[in-house]
Write a protein that holds these residues in place. Structure first.
Motif, PDB file in Angstrom:
ATOM      1  N   GLY A  90       0.799  -1.218   0.000  1.00  0.00           N
ATOM      2  CA  GLY A  90       0.000   0.000   0.000  1.00  0.00           C
ATOM      3  C   GLY A  90       0.831   1.267   0.000  1.00  0.00           C
ATOM      4  N   GLY A  91       2.003   1.212   0.608  1.00  0.00           N
ATOM      5  CA  GLY A  91       2.808   2.423   0.733  1.00  0.00           C
ATOM      6  C   GLY A  91       3.868   2.621  -0.327  1.00  0.00           C
ATOM      7  N   LEU A  92       4.349   1.526  -0.932  1.00  0.00           N
ATOM      8  CA  LEU A  92       5.526   1.646  -1.788  1.00  0.00           C
ATOM      9  C   LEU A  92       5.282   1.261  -3.250  1.00  0.00           C
ATOM     10  N   ARG A  93       4.228   0.500  -3.556  1.00  0.00           N
ATOM     11  CA  ARG A  93       3.948   0.230  -4.965  1.00  0.00           C
ATOM     12  C   ARG A  93       3.642   1.541  -5.677  1.00  0.00           C
ATOM     13  N   SER A  94       3.964   1.586  -6.959  1.00  0.00           N
ATOM     14  CA  SER A  94       3.858   2.831  -7.741  1.00  0.00           C
ATOM     15  C   SER A  94       4.698   3.938  -7.114  1.00  0.00           C
ATOM     16  N   THR A  95       5.746   3.524  -6.368  1.00  0.00           N
ATOM     17  CA  THR A  95       6.673   4.454  -5.717  1.00  0.00           C
ATOM     18  C   THR A  95       5.922   5.391  -4.779  1.00  0.00           C
ATOM     19  N   GLY A  96       4.853   4.882  -4.175  1.00  0.00           N
ATOM     20  CA  GLY A  96       4.082   5.667  -3.217  1.00  0.00           C
ATOM     21  C   GLY A  96       3.246   6.762  -3.841  1.00  0.00           C
ATOM     22  N   GLN A  97       3.111   6.748  -5.152  1.00  0.00           N
ATOM     23  CA  GLN A  97       2.452   7.846  -5.861  1.00  0.00           C
ATOM     24  C   GLN A  97       0.978   7.531  -6.125  1.00  0.00           C
ATOM     25  N   GLU A 119      10.937  -4.819  12.608  1.00  0.00           N
ATOM     26  CA  GLU A 119      11.973  -5.737  12.118  1.00  0.00           C
ATOM     27  C   GLU A 119      11.522  -6.448  10.836  1.00  0.00           C
ATOM     28  N   LYS A 120      10.313  -6.955  10.836  1.00  0.00           N
ATOM     29  CA  LYS A 120       9.786  -7.629   9.641  1.00  0.00           C
ATOM     30  C   LYS A 120       9.673  -6.651   8.471  1.00  0.00           C
ATOM     31  N   LEU A 121       9.221  -5.427   8.754  1.00  0.00           N
ATOM     32  CA  LEU A 121       9.062  -4.420   7.711  1.00  0.00           C
ATOM     33  C   LEU A 121      10.394  -4.087   7.050  1.00  0.00           C
ATOM     34  N   LEU A 122      11.407  -3.824   7.858  1.00  0.00           N
ATOM     35  CA  LEU A 122      12.708  -3.447   7.301  1.00  0.00           C
ATOM     36  C   LEU A 122      13.335  -4.603   6.533  1.00  0.00           C
ATOM     37  N   ASN A 123      13.182  -5.801   7.028  1.00  0.00           N
ATOM     38  CA  ASN A 123      13.745  -6.959   6.318  1.00  0.00           C
ATOM     39  C   ASN A 123      13.140  -7.106   4.929  1.00  0.00           C
ATOM     40  N   LYS A 124      11.847  -6.872   4.822  1.00  0.00           N
ATOM     41  CA  LYS A 124      11.187  -6.997   3.520  1.00  0.00           C
ATOM     42  C   LYS A 124      11.530  -5.830   2.599  1.00  0.00           C
ATOM     43  N   ILE A 125      11.605  -4.630   3.159  1.00  0.00           N
ATOM     44  CA  ILE A 125      11.928  -3.463   2.337  1.00  0.00           C
ATOM     45  C   ILE A 125      13.327  -3.595   1.748  1.00  0.00           C
ATOM     46  N   LYS A 126      14.237  -4.175   2.507  1.00  0.00           N
ATOM     47  CA  LYS A 126      15.610  -4.345   2.018  1.00  0.00           C
ATOM     48  C   LYS A 126      15.685  -5.267   0.800  1.00  0.00           C
ATOM     49  N   PRO A 175      13.254   3.443  -0.931  1.00  0.00           N
ATOM     50  CA  PRO A 175      12.151   3.406   0.034  1.00  0.00           C
ATOM     51  C   PRO A 175      12.667   3.928   1.367  1.00  0.00           C
ATOM     52  N   THR A 176      11.858   4.747   2.015  1.00  0.00           N
ATOM     53  CA  THR A 176      12.318   5.475   3.195  1.00  0.00           C
ATOM     54  C   THR A 176      11.408   5.208   4.381  1.00  0.00           C
ATOM     55  N   VAL A 177      12.024   4.958   5.536  1.00  0.00           N
ATOM     56  CA  VAL A 177      11.254   4.694   6.754  1.00  0.00           C
ATOM     57  C   VAL A 177      11.782   5.588   7.872  1.00  0.00           C
ATOM     58  N   PHE A 178      10.850   6.302   8.526  1.00  0.00           N
ATOM     59  CA  PHE A 178      11.162   7.092   9.714  1.00  0.00           C
ATOM     60  C   PHE A 178      10.482   6.454  10.920  1.00  0.00           C
ATOM     61  N   GLU A 179      11.112   6.593  12.093  1.00  0.00           N
ATOM     62  CA  GLU A 179      10.431   6.256  13.339  1.00  0.00           C
ATOM     63  C   GLU A 179      10.568   7.415  14.321  1.00  0.00           C
ATOM     64  N   VAL A 231       7.608   6.941   1.268  1.00  0.00           N
ATOM     65  CA  VAL A 231       8.053   7.339   2.603  1.00  0.00           C
ATOM     66  C   VAL A 231       7.023   6.881   3.630  1.00  0.00           C
ATOM     67  N   LEU A 232       7.478   6.090   4.609  1.00  0.00           N
ATOM     68  CA  LEU A 232       6.609   5.593   5.670  1.00  0.00           C
ATOM     69  C   LEU A 232       7.029   6.207   7.001  1.00  0.00           C
ATOM     70  N   ALA A 233       6.046   6.683   7.751  1.00  0.00           N
ATOM     71  CA  ALA A 233       6.289   7.244   9.079  1.00  0.00           C
ATOM     72  C   ALA A 233       5.711   6.297  10.129  1.00  0.00           C
ATOM     73  N   LEU A 234       6.584   5.734  10.976  1.00  0.00           N
ATOM     74  CA  LEU A 234       6.144   4.806  12.022  1.00  0.00           C
ATOM     75  C   LEU A 234       5.841   5.580  13.308  1.00  0.00           C
ATOM     76  N   ILE A 235       4.664   5.307  13.883  1.00  0.00           N
ATOM     77  CA  ILE A 235       4.224   5.997  15.096  1.00  0.00           C
ATOM     78  C   ILE A 235       3.803   4.942  16.115  1.00  0.00           C
TER      79      ILE A 235
END
Length: 488
Positions: free
Chosen positions: A280-287, A307-314, A374-378, A395-399
């Motif tokens: 949902g966040g990264l397909r079509s480059t988030g556009q 941890e699971k998210l970062l492993n898959k994004i890599k 792909p970019t992830v902030f926490e 770009v994903l923002a973790l809260i």
């Protein structure tokens, strides 16, 4: 069929003919995967070109509206079949012009075919109701009538699906159309309009005029003979459309931005939630206007989810959309790339922690394209810019939150309300989310970016004009109600 090696110049389509702009100027459409490649040249049109298209549409609509709904639907069936026969060519053009992967482009084009067939069938459905009159000798009923000429202003991120989901209902309900596509994807738009031309719709019923928004878009807003405007794009431009339409009494429909949350509850299936967040966040480059942007996670599962998210994004493969192993393509333009990078810098400056990505891809194979990792902030807080404004990039923002109530409060703490999803196995959590989330599209255990053509689509708050597109809801915008009283 493959693209021509020499860039072609694509013309406007006015009154059943392909014509060059009166200004004799063109813009180049650039391949975002390789800024040195020109996909084609498109017209940089003038107000005079728009006036010609509107005059043709106004004249053609008089006879078009007299056709029966089923007869207009037959034309849409023809267009659907022609589009389907050109699916591979149009999808490849979309990928080269906008950057999304070829499988995504093929899926979008196939969706365009399905939308045309759906609205072709709408020509057979009811357009009114019989209402009891207080006069026992009278007949009272309503009928739906077309607006007249409709201006269609579309973005670059879905250059086949969005124009078609506006044009198809406009036509089947008896309107004539002026399409102003985004310049970034006007070659793709021209190939879609060619399908309408091949279906031999009456001259003037469908027209396309390409050019800058300041000229053609503003011209559509201001034109006294355009009776309705349907717009998808940024909320800033959408407000201009609304103000201009209100000023002259035209009907308008807006689908604008989103800052779409995903809530991951403590009882969520984390593998499902991770896959859906990435898709949902990264397909079509988030556009996508429905793309996941904020990921709100209960503290009990925050670390394992991250941890699971970062492993898959890599594992994501970045590259040209035409390459078979590419999962994520480039940003659609240099301007969009710079916008994404500027938001990343704002995130860092405001104190969010960058934990993955955050920079342009400059590998030898990618340096000529508009690629960003792909970019992830926490440690993101709700008042930060990256938690409030639409980035339109990967770009994903973790809260992290304590409770579901806190998650819902943060999810609603933005000016947008387009789509939202939650991952939970608890029926109480699901019902609370459905009841309390301020979003027009609510998804349970599914990604935020899912839209089905037969269902109403639109947002709450500043994500829309509170109207709905697609499905049978489309009739509400593209027609007006006429109440008829007959006394023998």
């Amino acid at each position: 069929m493959t693209l021509q090696t020499e860039p072609k110049t694509y013309q406007n389509y006015i009154n059943g003919r392909w014509v060059s702009s009166s200004g004799n100027q063109v813009d180049a459409s650039i391949n975002p995967a390789n800024k040195n490649e020109v996909v084609g040249y498109i017209q940089k049109s003038t107000k005079e070109d728009l006036d010609q298209a509107v005059a043709a549409a106004k004249k053609a609509q008089v006879q078009w509206r007299k056709l029966s709904g089923p007869a207009r639907g037959e034309y849409l069936y023809k267009v659907a079949n022609i589009l389907e026969s050109h699916l591979d060519e149009i999808a490849e053009t979309m990928t080269k012009e906008m950057g999304k992967t070829l499988p995504e482009a093929k899926g979008e084009t196939a969706r365009g075919v399905a939308i045309l067939r759906y609205y072709a069938g709408e020509g057979m459905r009811k357009i009114g109701e019989v209402i009891p009159s207080t006069d026992s000798e009278a007949l009272m009923f309503t009928s739906r009538v077309p607006l007249g000429v409709v201006g269609v202003i579309t973005p670059w991120n879905f250059p086949v699906a969005i124009p078609i989901w506006k044009i198809a209902p406009a036509l089947v309900y008896g309107n004539a159309v002026i399409l102003k596509p985004a310049q970034e994807t006007a070659v793709t738009a021209a190939k879609v309009i060619q399908c309408f031309a091949e279906a031999e719709l009456p001259a003037g019923v469908v027209n396309m005029v390409t050019g800058p928004g300041s000229v053609i878009g503003q011209g559509i807003i201001d034109h006294p003979d355009i009776n309705g405007i349907t717009f998808t794009g940024s909320d800033q431009v959408g407000k201009m459309v609304a103000q201009g339409a209100v000023a002259r009494g035209a009907k308008y429909q807006l689908e604008m931005g989103g800052k779409n949350p995903v809530i991951v509850a403590a009882d969520a299936d984390l593998d499902l939630a991770v896959d859906a967040t990435i898709s949902g966040g990264l397909r079509s480059t988030g556009q996508k206007c429905t793309a996941t942007s904020r990921v709100i996670i209960q503290k009990e599962v925050y670390e394992p989810f991250k941890e699971k998210l970062l492993n898959k994004i890599k594992e994501i493969k970045i590259g040209p959309g035409l390459h078979g192993d590419t999962w994520m393509g480039p940003c659609a333009s240099e301007s969009q790339l710079n916008t994404v990078l500027s938001y990343i810098e704002k995130g860092k400056a405001e104190g969010a922690d960058l934990i993955y990505g955050g920079k342009r891809c400059e590998d030898s194979e990618l340096k000529h394209g508009f690629y960003v990792y792909p970019t992830v902030f926490e440690n993101v807080t709700s008042e930060m810019t990256i938690a409030q404004e639409e980035i339109f990039g990967p770009v994903l923002a973790l809260i992290k939150v304590e409770t579901l109530e806190e998650a819902l409060e943060i999810a609603n703490d933005v000016r947008f309300g387009l789509s939202a999803s939650i991952f939970t196995q608890n029926i109480g959590n699901m019902l609370s989310f459905i009841r309390e989330i301020d979003a027009g599209l609510v998804r349970i255990n599914a990604e935020s970016a899912g839209v089905e053509l037969q269902a109403p689509f639109g947002g709450m708050k500043q994500s829309s004009s509170h109207s709905r597109e697609q499905g049978q809801a489309a009739i509400e915008f593209f027609t007006a109600i006429k109440t008829v009283f007959v006394k023998p």
